[in-house]
Design an enzyme around this catalytic site. Structure first.
Site, PDB file in Angstrom:
ATOM      1  N   GLU A  28      44.581  43.976  37.209  1.00  0.00           N
ATOM      2  CA  GLU A  28      45.614  42.944  37.377  1.00  0.00           C
ATOM      3  C   GLU A  28      44.949  41.604  37.023  1.00  0.00           C
ATOM      4  O   GLU A  28      43.962  41.235  37.661  1.00  0.00           O
ATOM      5  CB  GLU A  28      46.049  42.990  38.847  1.00  0.00           C
ATOM      6  CG  GLU A  28      47.200  42.138  39.221  1.00  0.00           C
ATOM      7  CD  GLU A  28      47.599  42.388  40.704  1.00  0.00           C
ATOM      8  OE1 GLU A  28      46.720  42.658  41.543  1.00  0.00           O
ATOM      9  OE2 GLU A  28      48.790  42.256  40.994  1.00  0.00           O
TER      10      GLU A  28
ATOM     11  N   ASN B 202      48.888  43.893  45.901  1.00  0.00           N
ATOM     12  CA  ASN B 202      48.690  43.758  47.352  1.00  0.00           C
ATOM     13  C   ASN B 202      49.853  43.079  48.059  1.00  0.00           C
ATOM     14  O   ASN B 202      50.015  43.232  49.272  1.00  0.00           O
ATOM     15  CB  ASN B 202      47.362  43.054  47.650  1.00  0.00           C
ATOM     16  CG  ASN B 202      46.208  44.010  47.437  1.00  0.00           C
ATOM     17  OD1 ASN B 202      46.271  45.158  47.860  1.00  0.00           O
ATOM     18  ND2 ASN B 202      45.174  43.567  46.750  1.00  0.00           N
TER      19      ASN B 202
ATOM     20  N   HIS C 224      41.390  41.596  38.758  1.00  0.00           N
ATOM     21  CA  HIS C 224      41.483  42.428  39.967  1.00  0.00           C
ATOM     22  C   HIS C 224      41.472  43.907  39.591  1.00  0.00           C
ATOM     23  O   HIS C 224      42.467  44.455  39.118  1.00  0.00           O
ATOM     24  CB  HIS C 224      42.772  42.045  40.720  1.00  0.00           C
ATOM     25  CG  HIS C 224      42.972  42.785  41.987  1.00  0.00           C
ATOM     26  ND1 HIS C 224      44.213  43.083  42.492  1.00  0.00           N
ATOM     27  CD2 HIS C 224      42.089  43.310  42.874  1.00  0.00           C
ATOM     28  CE1 HIS C 224      44.086  43.742  43.632  1.00  0.00           C
ATOM     29  NE2 HIS C 224      42.798  43.898  43.871  1.00  0.00           N
TER      30      HIS C 224
ATOM     31  N   SER D 271      41.429  40.132  46.012  1.00  0.00           N
ATOM     32  CA  SER D 271      42.659  40.912  46.197  1.00  0.00           C
ATOM     33  C   SER D 271      43.856  40.013  46.447  1.00  0.00           C
ATOM     34  O   SER D 271      44.990  40.466  46.370  1.00  0.00           O
ATOM     35  CB  SER D 271      42.510  41.818  47.420  1.00  0.00           C
ATOM     36  OG  SER D 271      41.414  42.658  47.298  1.00  0.00           O
TER      37      SER D 271
HETATM   38  N1  LIG Z   1      37.954  47.517  48.784  1.00  0.00           N
HETATM   39  C1  LIG Z   1      38.939  47.585  47.904  1.00  0.00           C
HETATM   40  O1  LIG Z   1      39.649  48.598  47.821  1.00  0.00           O
HETATM   41  C2  LIG Z   1      39.188  46.431  46.963  1.00  0.00           C
HETATM   42  C3  LIG Z   1      40.031  46.622  45.852  1.00  0.00           C
HETATM   43  C4  LIG Z   1      40.226  45.549  44.965  1.00  0.00           C
HETATM   44  C5  LIG Z   1      39.619  44.329  45.203  1.00  0.00           C
HETATM   45  N2  LIG Z   1      38.812  44.182  46.305  1.00  0.00           N
HETATM   46  C6  LIG Z   1      38.163  42.872  46.498  1.00  0.00           C
HETATM   47  O2  LIG Z   1      36.830  42.969  46.016  1.00  0.00           O
HETATM   48  C7  LIG Z   1      35.972  42.094  46.793  1.00  0.00           C
HETATM   49  C8  LIG Z   1      34.848  42.917  47.390  1.00  0.00           C
HETATM   50  O3  LIG Z   1      35.391  43.944  48.186  1.00  0.00           O
HETATM   51  P1  LIG Z   1      34.531  45.245  48.576  1.00  0.00           P
HETATM   52  O4  LIG Z   1      35.486  46.218  49.148  1.00  0.00           O
HETATM   53  O5  LIG Z   1      33.634  45.621  47.454  1.00  0.00           O
HETATM   54  O6  LIG Z   1      33.647  44.639  49.775  1.00  0.00           O
HETATM   55  P2  LIG Z   1      32.282  45.211  50.387  1.00  0.00           P
HETATM   56  O7  LIG Z   1      32.255  44.749  51.793  1.00  0.00           O
HETATM   57  O8  LIG Z   1      32.138  46.662  50.094  1.00  0.00           O
HETATM   58  O9  LIG Z   1      31.150  44.439  49.531  1.00  0.00           O
HETATM   59  C9  LIG Z   1      30.960  43.054  49.513  1.00  0.00           C
HETATM   60  C10 LIG Z   1      29.512  42.797  49.124  1.00  0.00           C
HETATM   61  O10 LIG Z   1      29.344  41.401  48.862  1.00  0.00           O
HETATM   62  C11 LIG Z   1      28.055  41.040  49.326  1.00  0.00           C
HETATM   63  N3  LIG Z   1      28.041  39.582  49.518  1.00  0.00           N
HETATM   64  C12 LIG Z   1      28.690  38.861  50.462  1.00  0.00           C
HETATM   65  N4  LIG Z   1      28.482  37.541  50.257  1.00  0.00           N
HETATM   66  C13 LIG Z   1      27.698  37.448  49.133  1.00  0.00           C
HETATM   67  C14 LIG Z   1      27.172  36.342  48.395  1.00  0.00           C
HETATM   68  N5  LIG Z   1      27.410  35.074  48.757  1.00  0.00           N
HETATM   69  N6  LIG Z   1      26.429  36.609  47.292  1.00  0.00           N
HETATM   70  C15 LIG Z   1      26.183  37.891  46.905  1.00  0.00           C
HETATM   71  N7  LIG Z   1      26.662  38.964  47.578  1.00  0.00           N
HETATM   72  C16 LIG Z   1      27.422  38.743  48.669  1.00  0.00           C
HETATM   73  C17 LIG Z   1      27.860  41.834  50.610  1.00  0.00           C
HETATM   74  O11 LIG Z   1      26.499  41.978  50.938  1.00  0.00           O
HETATM   75  C18 LIG Z   1      28.506  43.169  50.220  1.00  0.00           C
HETATM   76  O12 LIG Z   1      27.546  44.078  49.700  1.00  0.00           O
HETATM   77  C19 LIG Z   1      36.878  41.425  47.828  1.00  0.00           C
HETATM   78  O13 LIG Z   1      37.302  40.192  47.321  1.00  0.00           O
HETATM   79  C20 LIG Z   1      38.049  42.414  47.941  1.00  0.00           C
HETATM   80  O14 LIG Z   1      39.225  41.798  48.381  1.00  0.00           O
HETATM   81  C21 LIG Z   1      38.578  45.201  47.186  1.00  0.00           C
END
Ligand SMILES: NC(=O)c1ccc[n+]([C@@H]2O[C@H](COP(=O)([O-])OP(=O)(O)OC[C@H]3O[C@@H](n4cnc5c(N)ncnc54)[C@H](O)[C@@H]3O)[C@@H](O)[C@H]2O)c1
Length: 302
Positions: free
Chosen positions: A153, A191, A141, A120
């Protein structure tokens, strides 16, 4: 441009599971990797339920849904990405953790594979510099939830090649998305603008300007946003919002990006939002309230 046949997605949380679902629905073989077996099993359930909703709305056939699920392979073994043409990382929003993963992906992935990050806010240039193929590293993104939201993005790092950019754009368009392009500066476009607004909503709550309900209603009805900023923060994940604010603060060096103490405190308390059942709002209470309403009325009024 080489034809993409298989995609790897690392991180099976809200974003990774949605991206894996999209790729499977659009005809690609998908390996979804998560280190946490509980996350993998809930990803499998949520993907299957979400694909089924597309069937019940008449948007895809049952046969297409079955095919999509057949193309999805969930595992905790990163090595299975050795044959993926395109790998999308969607793990925790931490530069150190992502860099370690990129170092491993660089060793495992075939030499032609593109390594994309769904970050993000974190610098693509710095993630790319952890690999021996910075020209094949890019930001892709997706918005939450990926199967529904129309935007992707794309963020080019300092060394991202034109081939990598056009292959990523083509993949996003194959998924039916509209692409915007951002320079590689903290928070990119969406963001950079959204998170300070969410942080300000926390300040409004923290300093007692209004209740959480009135802050959200104000922004929904007053500015025509589909969700209020506090509700949206719960949906994104308060831990994700806090990490992004910290990246903005460190990367842009302005105190206006300093995270609100209330946001920090909620994350410290494990109130991470909807995914944990409690954030700004308590979804466990809301769920009980809705269940009671359903029992007494037979159905909810919406
Ligand atoms: N939540 C949102 O609205 C959103 C929107 C756009 C982008 N993002 C980005 O997407 C990414 C994930 O966010 P999310 O909301 O899905 O998080 P989340 O917490 O729902 O999921 C993250 C997952 O990654 C896994 N994980 C952590 N370290 C790991 C590794 N080394 N190898 C494999 N798996 C691993 C965890 O077990 C977890 O299931 C982040 O970079 C976030 O900034 C989030």
């Amino acid at each position: 441009m080489v034809e993409l046949k298989s995609v790897g997605v690392v991180g099976g949380g809200q974003m990774g599971s949605g991206i894996a679902q999209l790729a499977a629905m659009y005809g690609l073989d998908v390996h979804l990797i998560d280190t946490d077996p509980v996350a993998l099993s809930s990803a499998t359930k949520s993907i299957s339920a979400s694909i089924q909703r597309f069937v019940s709305k008449g948007q895809i056939s049952q046969a297409a849904a079955t095919d999509a699920l057949g193309r999805l392979h969930c595992t905790s073994n990163l090595e299975e990405l050795c044959s993926s043409d395109f790998i999308i990382e969607a793990i925790v929003e931490s530069e150190d953790v992502k860099k370690k993963l990129f170092i491993n992906l660089d060793k495992i992935a075939k030499s032609t594979a593109i390594l994309a990050s769904n970050t993000s806010s974190i610098s693509i240039t710095r993630l790319a510099s952890a690999t021996s193929r910075p020209q094949q590293v890019i930001g892709m993104h997706f918005m939450n939830p990926p199967p529904i939201m129309k935007l992707v993005e794309i963020v080019r790092g300092a060394d991202t090649s034109d081939n990598t950019f056009y292959a990523t754009k083509a993949l996003a368009e194959r998924f039916g998305k509209i692409v915007i392009c951002s320079q590689d500066y903290s928070g990119f476009i969406v963001n950079r603008i959204l998170m300070p607004m969410i942080n300000e909503a926390f300040h409004a709550l923290y300093t007692g300007v209004a209740t959480k309900e009135d802050i959200d209603t104000g922004m929904k009805l007053g500015t025509n946003h589909p969700m209020g900023p506090l509700e949206l923060a719960d949906f994104i994940g308060l831990d994700v919002c806090l990490s992004i604010m910290r990246v903005l603060h460190a990367g842009l060096g302005d105190s206006k990006y300093s995270p609100c103490p209330l946001l920090v405190q909620y994350v410290d308390a494990g109130r991470l939002g909807k995914k944990r059942g409690i954030g700004v709002y308590d979804y466990r209470k809301l769920k009980n309230h809705f269940n009671e309403a359903r029992k007494s009325k037979g159905a909810l009024p919406f």
